[in-house]
Structure formats: structure tokens, C-alpha cells
Design an enzyme around this catalytic site. Structure first.
Site, mmCIF file in Angstrom:
data_model
loop_
_atom_site.group_PDB
_atom_site.id
_atom_site.type_symbol
_atom_site.label_atom_id
_atom_site.label_comp_id
_atom_site.label_asym_id
_atom_site.label_seq_id
_atom_site.Cartn_x
_atom_site.Cartn_y
_atom_site.Cartn_z
ATOM 1 N N TYR A 292 0.939 -1.030 0.081
ATOM 2 C CA TYR A 292 -0.106 0.118 -0.107
ATOM 3 C C TYR A 292 0.921 1.390 0.259
ATOM 4 O O TYR A 292 1.855 0.690 0.347
ATOM 5 C CB TYR A 292 -1.319 0.107 0.752
ATOM 6 C CG TYR A 292 -0.393 -0.397 2.245
ATOM 7 C CD1 TYR A 292 0.466 0.546 3.007
ATOM 8 C CD2 TYR A 292 -1.449 -0.250 3.296
ATOM 9 C CE1 TYR A 292 0.571 -0.229 4.309
ATOM 10 C CE2 TYR A 292 -1.609 -0.366 4.765
ATOM 11 C CZ TYR A 292 0.184 -0.312 5.495
ATOM 12 O OH TYR A 292 -0.517 -0.479 6.620
ATOM 13 N N GLU A 293 0.015 2.219 -0.204
ATOM 14 C CA GLU A 293 1.068 3.272 -0.481
ATOM 15 C C GLU A 293 1.953 3.614 -2.002
ATOM 16 O O GLU A 293 3.178 4.060 -1.982
ATOM 17 C CB GLU A 293 1.337 4.268 1.023
ATOM 18 C CG GLU A 293 0.725 4.829 2.189
ATOM 19 C CD GLU A 293 -0.520 5.298 0.980
ATOM 20 O OE1 GLU A 293 0.091 6.348 0.485
ATOM 21 O OE2 GLU A 293 -1.738 5.458 2.210
#
Ligand SMILES: Cc1cc2nc3c(=O)[nH]c(=O)nc-3n(C[C@H](O)[C@H](O)[C@H](O)COP(=O)(O)OP(=O)(O)OC[C@H]3O[C@@H](n4cnc5c(N)ncnc54)[C@H](O)[C@@H]3O)c2cc1C
Length: 449
Positions: A292-293
Site C-alpha cells: 500500500y501507498e
């Protein structure tokens, strides 16, 4: 008005916020976002589906402030046509208190490999005519606004890598001190921390975590320096450094966290595979960090492309020069010759990798993508050597001056020596992989996979 209505309660933690970017067809490629925003009086009606939304719904706070990326009807295609909207779970009454439920709901929860304390939601906007949303800033600037938050979040995810690794290490150390397996000649048993291979694992965890933590602090301090800079050229210097270090903090630290939480399980032997020790939870929880990110692949492309090739390597070169100053200081210390040599070798490899990238990226369009993760990992190890070199210099100076806690300072020296012996040489190995370029990566036809 939006700031007044929403920021104080977000900052105080009375309300929580979300970042609604991802859709079923738009993950790494946010240009494909389909959620729509139609103007209606002083607000917009938002429709569409978002997936994987962290804390998308819950009952922990009175309201949830969704920050949603969506397209206006006249939006240009691609990333330049995405706008940012505030969509509160509950619309506010005239006093600014949560009142009517907005047309937004969590339609299901993802069942995940780890982070079970964090609900990950599929969100539906506008099932009953359109959720009320308010545009933030200018139309079509949504992605760049979101990046303000994402760059911060990328450093924070790096820090999550430090945190989970540290917890995994603490558990492993405790177990290694308690678990008796070896038998001495006199028949007494000793704990596994005395086996060289267990010590290797624990030292790898300890040394990596110190380097990771140091680098996360360096990047955070650079962010502060941007804000406290007194002139624009100083601010630019620090901003360039933040921009360069962010993908390394996110990418390198979270990749190393996989290895460290793996070792955390390994130190426990069979008990590591059994849930009751808690070692496996760290291994599972760490797994999301490289996804994620922005995945590791995306961080590495950012480092190689926007942060290096776009400025012809000048920002990275300046960092390597600063690291070389630490190497010079190490060279001047008779007690730290080993560290000096190791950092020198790693720096030579880093310069060679940078030059090779600059020389070859334009000749072959697949080069940057083929080498990017290895390039990012190499720069991570080199930055780790920089941090550990400074740590060793500081510890040695205090010891020479007869100041500080000598046991602690000696442990700093041993840990940085381990980093230089066992982890920094990875930079040289990565150089060979980088210089292999794209040939063997790209030549297999798809149907041979
Ligand atoms: C638990 C969890 C929480 C999340 N929380 C949020 C949230 O709060 N808000 C939100 O908006 N999203 C959230 N996400 C979504 C997350 O940001 C995405 O999953 C992530 O960006 C990757 O997108 P994707 O899953 O579509 O993978 P894909 O983009 O399909 O990627 C698949 C693979 O292809 C690679 N790849 C894709 N494009 C490229 C490229 N251009 N070059 C090289 N390699 C490439 C990737 O590196 C990866 O290995 C969350 C996800 C999870 C699992």
C-alpha cells in the site's frame, strides 16, 4: 469553510479520515479512475466504487471524512482530470455537527493476510442518487493534492516497517534468551542465543533496524528543514532530499522488514509457525507494507525516473558526496578502518550504478524498469551504511572522551561493524545485477511463462 468545518475535528481525532483512491480497475494506475462528480448547487454528487479503503467505515468516531478522487463531467482523460472531494459519512447541520447520513456505505470488508485490527472496506458512493461532496481546491488538481498526503504517508509506512521489525526483534531476543537447546560438557543446557547462527539472525535484525530507524529520522528531519528554511535555495535543497529519500524510506525499509520479520519467525523455530508466540503476526502484518501507498515497484520507478533520471542524477550525486564525507571521517579514525573500507566499496558501487543508469536508460526503454528495484535496494543499503557510519563515529568519539554509557556505546560499534560486514556488501552484489540490464528480464516470450 471546509477547513473550518473539518480540520479541527480531524486534527483532534474526534473524527477520522480516509483516502479513497483505489478502484477495481485503478490501482497503481490512478489515471484509470472512473468515480464521477456531478455539480449540483454549492456541492457535487459523487458516484462510484472504491476498494481497499482503510478504516472506510467503523463506529469509533462520530463522523468519517472521506477524501475521494473523482472526475468532473468535463475532465480531461488521465491523471490531469482527477479532482479531490470531501465526502463526510454524516452531513453536517448548521452548527457543524454530524446529522444526516450521506449516500455512502461500506458494502463489504476484505478478508486479509494480516493487519486484522485495521478494517479494509469496499465503499459504494451514490447508490441512492449521489453522495454529497465538496471540491477541495481547484478542479483537476486532485492527484497532486493527494500526493501531499501520500508522500507523508509513504514515510509513515516506512516507519511502520521499522516498528513491526522492532517488535519482531524484541520478541525474538526474548525467546532466544529463554529457549534452552544446547548442552554443555557438564550436562547443563544453554539458551539458543549462544549459537552463532541465532546470533547472526539477531544481529541482522538489530543492525538493519538501527539503520532503518536512522534513515527514517534523517528523512523526517529533512521534511522539518524544508519548513524551517530561511531562503528558497535552502528550502529547495531540503525538498530535493525529501523527494529522493521518500521512495527509499518506503521501498527499502519495507522490503527489509519482510526479511526481518521472516527472521523473527525463524529464531523461534517451530514455535514461530504457531500463532500463540505472536511471531507470525508480525510476519503477516509486515506483508502489506510493500504494497500500500504504492508498491515497491512503484517506489523504485519513482526513485529511478522522477528522482534521478529527470535531474540527470544530480540530487543523488549530491547525497553520495555527503555520504563520502562520512566515509572520509571514518578513514581518519584508526578504530573504524573496517567501516571506512566497507562504505568506500559500497559508494564506488553506487556511483558506478548511477553512471550506468544515466548511460543506458535512454538506449533501452526497458532498462529503468528492469533495474529499478535493485537500484533502490542498493541505495537503501548505502544510506544505511551512511547512518551506521555516523553512529559509529559518534560512539567512538564519546568513548574516546570517556563520556556516556560505555556498554551501550560498544554495542553501537559492534552493531555498525556487523552492518558493514554483513549488509553493506549487498550493494556490490546488486551492482552486478543492475549492470546485467534488461536482457534476461525481458527476452522470454509471454507464452513461455
Ligand atoms: C490492506 C490494504 C489497505 C489499503 N488501503 C487503501 C486506502 O486506504 N486507500 C486507497 O485508495 N487504497 C488503499 N489500498 C490500495 C493499495 O494502495 C493498492 O493495492 C496498491 O496501490 C496497488 O494497487 P493494485 O492492488 O491495483 O495492484 P496493481 O496496480 O494491479 O499491481 C500489481 C503488480 O503490478 C505491479 N505494477 C503495476 N503497475 C506497475 C508499473 N507501472 N510498473 C511496474 N510495476 C507495476 C505492482 O508493483 C504489483 O506488483 C489498500 C490496499 C490494501 C491491500
Amino acid at each position: 469553510a471546509l477547513k473550518q468545518n473539518y480540520l479541527p475535528k480531524l486534527v483532534s481525532g474526534e473524527w477520522t479520515g480516509t483516502m479513497n483512491l483505489t478502484e477495481p480497475d485503478a490501482g497503481s494506475d490512478l489515471a484509470a479512475i472512473k468515480a464521477r462528480a456531478t455539480p449540483e448547487g454549492d456541492h457535487y454528487r459523487i458516484t462510484g466504487q472504491k476498494i481497499f479503503i482503510t478504516w472506510g467505515d467503523h463506529q469509533m468516531t462520530e463522523n468519517i471524512v472521506h477524501l475521494v478522487l473523482a472526475r468532473l463531467p468535463d475532465a480531461p482523460a488521465g491523471v490531469k482530470g482527477i479532482s479531490l472531494f470531501i465526502v463526510p459519512k454524516f452531513l453536517l447541520d448548521e452548527q457543524g455537527n454530524p446529522a444526516q447520513l450521506n449516500d455512502v456505505s461500506c458494502v463489504s470488508l476484505e478478508h486479509k493476510l494480516g493487519i486484522h485490527g485495521s478494517p479494509t472496506c469496499v465503499m459504494s458512493f451514490g447508490d441512492n442518487g449521489g453522495a454529497v461532496g465538496y471540491i477541495v481546491g481547484e478542479p483537476h488538481q486532485g492527484l497532486s493534492y493527494m500526493f501531499t498526503m501520500m508522500n507523508h504517508a509513504r514515510q509513515s509506512v516506512g516507519l511502520q516497517g521499522v516498528a513491526i521489525s522492532e517488535r519482531s526483534y524484541q520478541l525474538a531476543v526474548q525467546y532466544a534468551k529463554d529457549r534452552l537447546q544446547g548442552t554443555r560438557k557438564d550436562g547443563s543446557r544453554f539458551p539458543i542465543i549462544e549459537f552463532p547462527d541465532v546470533r547472526r539472525m539477531l544481529m541482522q535484525m538489530k543492525a538493519s533496524i538501527e539503520a532503518m530507524r536512522g534513515l527514517a529520522y534523517v528523512a523526517a528531519a529533512e521534511t522539518d528543514r524544508v519548513h524551517s528554511a530561511t531562503d528558497t535555495s535552502q528550502a529547495k535543497h531540503h525538498q530535493d532530499r525529501v523527494d529522493l529519500l521518500t521512495p527509499i524510506v518506503k521501498g527499502w525499509i519495507t522490503e527489509v522488514a519482510q526479511e526481518l520479520t521472516y527472521l523473527g519467525v525463524q529464531v523461534h523455530g517451530g514455535m514461530g509457525f504457531i500463532e500463540e508466540t505472536g511471531a507470525a503476526q508480525h510476519y503477516r502484518d509486515a506483508r502489506i507494507l510493500t504494497i500500500y501507498e504504492g508498491t515497491t515497484g512503484i517506489q523504485a520507478l519513482d526513485l529511478v525516473g522522477r528522482k534521478t533520471l529527470m535531474n540527470k542524477g544530480t540530487v543523488l550525486s549530491a547525497l553520495l558526496d555527503e555520504i563520502a564525507q562520512v566515509q572520509q571521517e571514518l578513514a581518519a579514525s584508526s578504530a573504524l578502518q573496517n567501516e571506512s573500507r566497507a562504505l568506500d566499496t559500497a559508494l564506488t558501487a553506487a556511483h558506478e550504478a548511477l553512471q550506468w543508469l544515466l548511460d543506458n536508460a535512454e538506449k533501452d526503454a526497458s532498462v529503468a524498469g528492469s533495474i529499478s528495484v535493485n537500484f533502490m535496494m542498493m541505495m537503501g543499503y548505502v544510506c544505511g551504511g551512511w547512518v551506521m557510519g555516523q553512529s559509529a563515529l559518534k560512539a567512538q568519539a564519546l568513548l574516546n572522551a570517556g563520556q556516556g554509557d560505555s556498554a551501550f556505546l560498544h554495542s553501537k560499534l559492534i552493531t555498525s561493524a556487523f552492518y558493514c560486514d554483513h549488509l553493506l556488501p549487498r550493494a556490490t552484489g546488486l551492482l552486478a545485477v543492475i549492470k546485467a540490464g534488461s536482457q534476461s528480464v525481458m527476452s522470454l516470450p509471454n507464452d513461455q511463462f
